[in-house]
Design a protein around this motif. Structure first.
Motif, PDB file in Angstrom:
ATOM      1  N   MET A   1     -21.068   8.878 -71.580  1.00 49.35           N
ATOM      2  CA  MET A   1     -21.341  10.242 -72.044  1.00 49.35           C
ATOM      3  C   MET A   1     -22.040  10.994 -70.920  1.00 49.35           C
ATOM      4  O   MET A   1     -22.979  10.513 -70.309  1.00 49.35           O
ATOM      5  CB  MET A   1     -22.246  10.184 -73.277  1.00 49.35           C
ATOM      6  CG  MET A   1     -22.395  11.505 -73.986  1.00 49.35           C
ATOM      7  SD  MET A   1     -23.521  11.352 -75.400  1.00 49.35           S
ATOM      8  CE  MET A   1     -22.649  10.144 -76.385  1.00 49.35           C
ATOM      9  N   ALA A  18     -19.000  13.689 -75.488  1.00 49.84           N
ATOM     10  CA  ALA A  18     -18.612  12.304 -75.730  1.00 49.84           C
ATOM     11  C   ALA A  18     -17.320  11.991 -74.996  1.00 49.84           C
ATOM     12  O   ALA A  18     -16.436  12.846 -74.860  1.00 49.84           O
ATOM     13  CB  ALA A  18     -18.440  12.068 -77.222  1.00 49.84           C
ATOM     14  N   ARG A  21     -15.100   6.166 -74.795  1.00 49.34           N
ATOM     15  CA  ARG A  21     -15.846   5.065 -75.423  1.00 49.34           C
ATOM     16  C   ARG A  21     -16.414   5.481 -76.777  1.00 49.34           C
ATOM     17  O   ARG A  21     -16.349   4.723 -77.742  1.00 49.34           O
ATOM     18  CB  ARG A  21     -16.974   4.618 -74.495  1.00 49.34           C
ATOM     19  CG  ARG A  21     -17.867   3.546 -75.094  1.00 49.34           C
ATOM     20  CD  ARG A  21     -19.049   3.255 -74.195  1.00 49.34           C
ATOM     21  NE  ARG A  21     -20.005   2.371 -74.838  1.00 49.34           N
ATOM     22  CZ  ARG A  21     -21.196   2.076 -74.349  1.00 49.34           C
ATOM     23  NH1 ARG A  21     -21.567   2.589 -73.196  1.00 49.34           N
ATOM     24  NH2 ARG A  21     -22.009   1.268 -75.000  1.00 49.34           N
ATOM     25  N   GLU A  22     -16.963   6.686 -76.835  1.00 50.36           N
ATOM     26  CA  GLU A  22     -17.559   7.149 -78.087  1.00 50.36           C
ATOM     27  C   GLU A  22     -16.495   7.356 -79.165  1.00 50.36           C
ATOM     28  O   GLU A  22     -16.717   7.016 -80.340  1.00 50.36           O
ATOM     29  CB  GLU A  22     -18.326   8.457 -77.865  1.00 50.36           C
ATOM     30  CG  GLU A  22     -19.681   8.295 -77.184  1.00 50.36           C
ATOM     31  CD  GLU A  22     -19.565   8.025 -75.696  1.00 50.36           C
ATOM     32  OE1 GLU A  22     -20.476   7.399 -75.113  1.00 50.36           O
ATOM     33  OE2 GLU A  22     -18.536   8.444 -75.095  1.00 50.36           O
ATOM     34  N   TRP A  23     -15.336   7.904 -78.794  1.00 52.65           N
ATOM     35  CA  TRP A  23     -14.293   8.150 -79.792  1.00 52.65           C
ATOM     36  C   TRP A  23     -13.693   6.846 -80.310  1.00 52.65           C
ATOM     37  O   TRP A  23     -13.402   6.710 -81.503  1.00 52.65           O
ATOM     38  CB  TRP A  23     -13.209   9.056 -79.227  1.00 52.65           C
ATOM     39  CG  TRP A  23     -13.675  10.466 -79.024  1.00 52.65           C
ATOM     40  CD1 TRP A  23     -13.943  11.088 -77.842  1.00 52.65           C
ATOM     41  CD2 TRP A  23     -13.965  11.427 -80.053  1.00 52.65           C
ATOM     42  NE1 TRP A  23     -14.376  12.374 -78.057  1.00 52.65           N
ATOM     43  CE2 TRP A  23     -14.399  12.619 -79.412  1.00 52.65           C
ATOM     44  CE3 TRP A  23     -13.902  11.407 -81.436  1.00 52.65           C
ATOM     45  CZ2 TRP A  23     -14.757  13.751 -80.111  1.00 52.65           C
ATOM     46  CZ3 TRP A  23     -14.265  12.536 -82.144  1.00 52.65           C
ATOM     47  CH2 TRP A  23     -14.685  13.706 -81.489  1.00 52.65           C
ATOM     48  N   MET A 140     -24.114   9.576 -80.864  1.00 48.73           N
ATOM     49  CA  MET A 140     -22.935   9.477 -80.008  1.00 48.73           C
ATOM     50  C   MET A 140     -22.307  10.822 -79.708  1.00 48.73           C
ATOM     51  O   MET A 140     -21.652  10.982 -78.672  1.00 48.73           O
ATOM     52  CB  MET A 140     -21.903   8.561 -80.677  1.00 48.73           C
ATOM     53  CG  MET A 140     -22.360   7.120 -80.841  1.00 48.73           C
ATOM     54  SD  MET A 140     -21.366   6.178 -82.035  1.00 48.73           S
ATOM     55  CE  MET A 140     -19.765   6.159 -81.252  1.00 48.73           C
ATOM     56  N   PHE A 141     -22.504  11.797 -80.586  1.00 51.84           N
ATOM     57  CA  PHE A 141     -21.844  13.095 -80.429  1.00 51.84           C
ATOM     58  C   PHE A 141     -22.888  14.220 -80.507  1.00 51.84           C
ATOM     59  O   PHE A 141     -22.985  14.922 -81.507  1.00 51.84           O
ATOM     60  CB  PHE A 141     -20.767  13.280 -81.497  1.00 51.84           C
ATOM     61  CG  PHE A 141     -19.697  12.234 -81.467  1.00 51.84           C
ATOM     62  CD1 PHE A 141     -18.605  12.361 -80.628  1.00 51.84           C
ATOM     63  CD2 PHE A 141     -19.800  11.094 -82.260  1.00 51.84           C
ATOM     64  CE1 PHE A 141     -17.626  11.382 -80.586  1.00 51.84           C
ATOM     65  CE2 PHE A 141     -18.825  10.117 -82.229  1.00 51.84           C
ATOM     66  CZ  PHE A 141     -17.728  10.254 -81.385  1.00 51.84           C
ATOM     67  N   LEU A 200     -20.969   0.690 -79.411  1.00 49.96           N
ATOM     68  CA  LEU A 200     -21.937   1.497 -80.146  1.00 49.96           C
ATOM     69  C   LEU A 200     -23.298   1.465 -79.458  1.00 49.96           C
ATOM     70  O   LEU A 200     -23.767   0.391 -79.063  1.00 49.96           O
ATOM     71  CB  LEU A 200     -22.082   0.984 -81.581  1.00 49.96           C
ATOM     72  CG  LEU A 200     -20.795   0.909 -82.407  1.00 49.96           C
ATOM     73  CD1 LEU A 200     -21.094   0.335 -83.779  1.00 49.96           C
ATOM     74  CD2 LEU A 200     -20.143   2.279 -82.525  1.00 49.96           C
TER      75      LEU A 200
END
Length: 531
Positions: A1, A18, A21-23, A140-141, A200
């Motif tokens: 990120m 993001a 990886r985050e998605w 994460m977002f 995560l």
């Protein structure tokens, strides 16, 4: 990120974006939530098979179904705060491991008591998922627009669990033994345990003190007592035991709130309720839960007892409006980034009210098409609520309390569902009894059974001659349809009033992703860290 950067004008920072990886992590994070909802529906299809195989009593069968939802609702507040304290990713992984092991135990249970115990454990394990996943989505977002899309995807996965439950359960039960409906959780939890640590992030409140066990016990007793009492009264009418349970739930809830106000580090920060976005969102979840659960109960009864569909076929018909709801959830994100969320919420609630009005006109004969159209319209409108309301709640809460805030959303929805079944179900029963005209010639015991509810009329009709049976069923179905129509109109009025309230409470909130004013009231709490 990526790190925060300055906007082109240099006036304010742009939130970190993001990446892949985050998605991908979001999909993995959404799987446990889908499992929780899947387990709510597959049990209804598996229960007859379990009852025959394990020779369970009616009371045992009832607890096999109910204990799961009871303990999810009762454990949410505690699990939300526990995730804030020990780490949200850690708690999700612990919950996933427990969910997988308990699903395996349920699948190979050899007695009704073993199934009930496994389902109770699954409820506690399932309660770790929803508040912690919402908190991790916030971590994460950080970009509000991306967070809205993530919330929409997360909500869609939960709806997917509800959608797939009847069809997946039907396919498995057609080919395998009843334990297979529990075994589907095992590979999903294994995937979560393998991929979660890599995808995560961990986040927690570094300054959290020890978990207040007295508060945890009070919240569990308050919520379990209230939901148990409401559901029992919805099923069996007024009775001293569920009435006392409701009273105990309210009294213990008051004690719980007073204790939270005295603690320096409470289990639940009640000052969150003074934030307009949080108060408005929780009101949304509870009131829409009341309307949707109450009418949902009657929709299922109409499909099976009036239109004559089997439980599986009825569930398959309801996949159509569920798919419409999934589309509505996906549309809510771009809409809320272009116009004020209050306008999206008001528009969705008014559209849902239109669907309720259509449902109120469903006839007792050949009403399937009109019913499904009405449910589709209603679901299309109300589906605008979850993703936006969840985001407003999470953004308004301090980061270190995001697990607790996530638990509030889910708990308010669970209470709304219980209240809806109790209030709307009781209203429908009273109207049905008042409208039913029992044909002459029906014996008193059959007439008494028919006067209780439509299911009683169907059972009573089986003891009568064909001609008298048809007359009783026609009268009962007309009375039920009239009661359904009145309840649907009450739901429409409720949603219209709620739309006006949301406009007042939320009109100050700017489109998601634009610069927002400072919250009017700041909840207590210290800074959190994310790792």
């Amino acid at each position: 990120m990526s790190n925060n950067t300055e906007s082109a004008s240099g006036s304010r920072p742009v939130a970190a974006q993001a990446g892949a990886r985050e998605w991908i992590g979001l999909i993995v994070l959404s799987l446990p939530t889908m499992l929780v909802f899947l387990d709510l529906t597959v049990m209804f299809l598996a229960l007859p098979h379990i009852t025959v195989d394990l020779q369970s009593s009616a009371l045992q069968s009832l607890w096999m179904v109910d204990i799961y939802g009871f303990l999810i609702a009762g454990s949410l507040v505690t699990m939300g705060r526990l995730g804030d304290r020990i780490g949200r990713r850690r708690l999700i992984l612990i919950g996933s491991a427990a969910f997988g092991l308990l699903s395996f135990a349920a699948a190979f249970s050899t007695s009704p008591e073993m199934v009930i115990a496994a389902r109770a454990g699954l409820g506690v394990a399932g309660a770790t998922f929803m508040p912690c996943t919402l908190a991790l989505i916030r971590t994460m977002f950080p970009d509000p627009k991306q967070m809205t899309k993530a919330m929409a995807i997360w909500t869609t996965m939960g709806m997917g669990g509800l959608c797939l439950g009847p069809s997946v359960g039907g396919l498995l039960l057609g080919s395998f033994w009843w334990g297979s409906v529990f075994m589907i959780a095992v590979p999903v939890t294994v995937l979560m345990l393998l991929a979660g640590p890599a995808l995560l992030p961990e986040s927690r409140d570094e300054n959290a003190s020890r978990l207040d066990l007295a508060s945890a016990a009070l919240s569990l007793v308050a919520i379990l007592s209230l939901i148990y009492g409401l559901k029992e009264m919805a099923k069996n009418g007024w009775d001293p035991i569920p009435a006392v349970a409701c009273a105990v739930g309210v009294l213990v809830g008051v004690i719980f709130v007073r204790r939270q106000n005295r603690l320096d580090d409470p289990l639940l920060d009640v000052s969150l309720f003074r934030v307009r976005e949080v108060a408005g969102s929780l009101t949304l979840f509870m009131v829409t839960g009341i309307v949707q659960a109450g009418t949902g109960l009657l929709i299922a009864q109409y499909l099976q007892l009036v239109d004559g569909r089997t439980p599986l076929v009825a569930a398959l018909w309801l996949i159509i409006p569920s798919l419409v709801a999934i589309v509505g959830v996906q549309l809510s994100a771009p809409l809320a980034s272009r116009v004020r969320p209050s306008l999206v919420l008001v528009g969705g609630l008014l559209l849902s009210a239109v669907g309720m009005i259509v449902m109120s006109q469903v006839p007792p004969v050949d009403g399937l098409a009109m019913l499904i159209i009405g449910v589709c319209i209603s679901y299309a409108g109300v589906s605008m609520v979850p993703a936006i309301a969840n985001q407003l709640t999470m953004q308004a809460a301090p980061p270190e309390r995001s697990g607790s805030a996530g638990s509030l959303s889910t708990t308010s929805g669970e209470l709304g569902n219980a209240l809806g079944i109790a209030i709307m179900g009781s209203l429908a029963t009273v109207i049905y009894a008042g409208r039913l005209v029992v044909p002459s010639g029906v014996p008193s015991d059959a007439a008494s059974a028919a006067g209780e509810d439509l299911a009683g009329a169907v059972t009573a009709s089986e003891t009568l001659s064909p001609a008298l049976s048809d007359q009783l069923l026609t009268a009962a179905r007309e009375a039920f349809t009239g009661a359904f129509g009145t309840v649907a109109l009450c739901g429409a009025v409720t949603l219209i009033v709620l739309a006006g309230l949301m406009f007042v409470l939320m009109r100050h909130v700017r489109p998601i992703g634009s610069e927002e004013p400072e919250p009017e009231t700041e909840p207590k709490g210290d800074n959190a860290t994310s790792q």
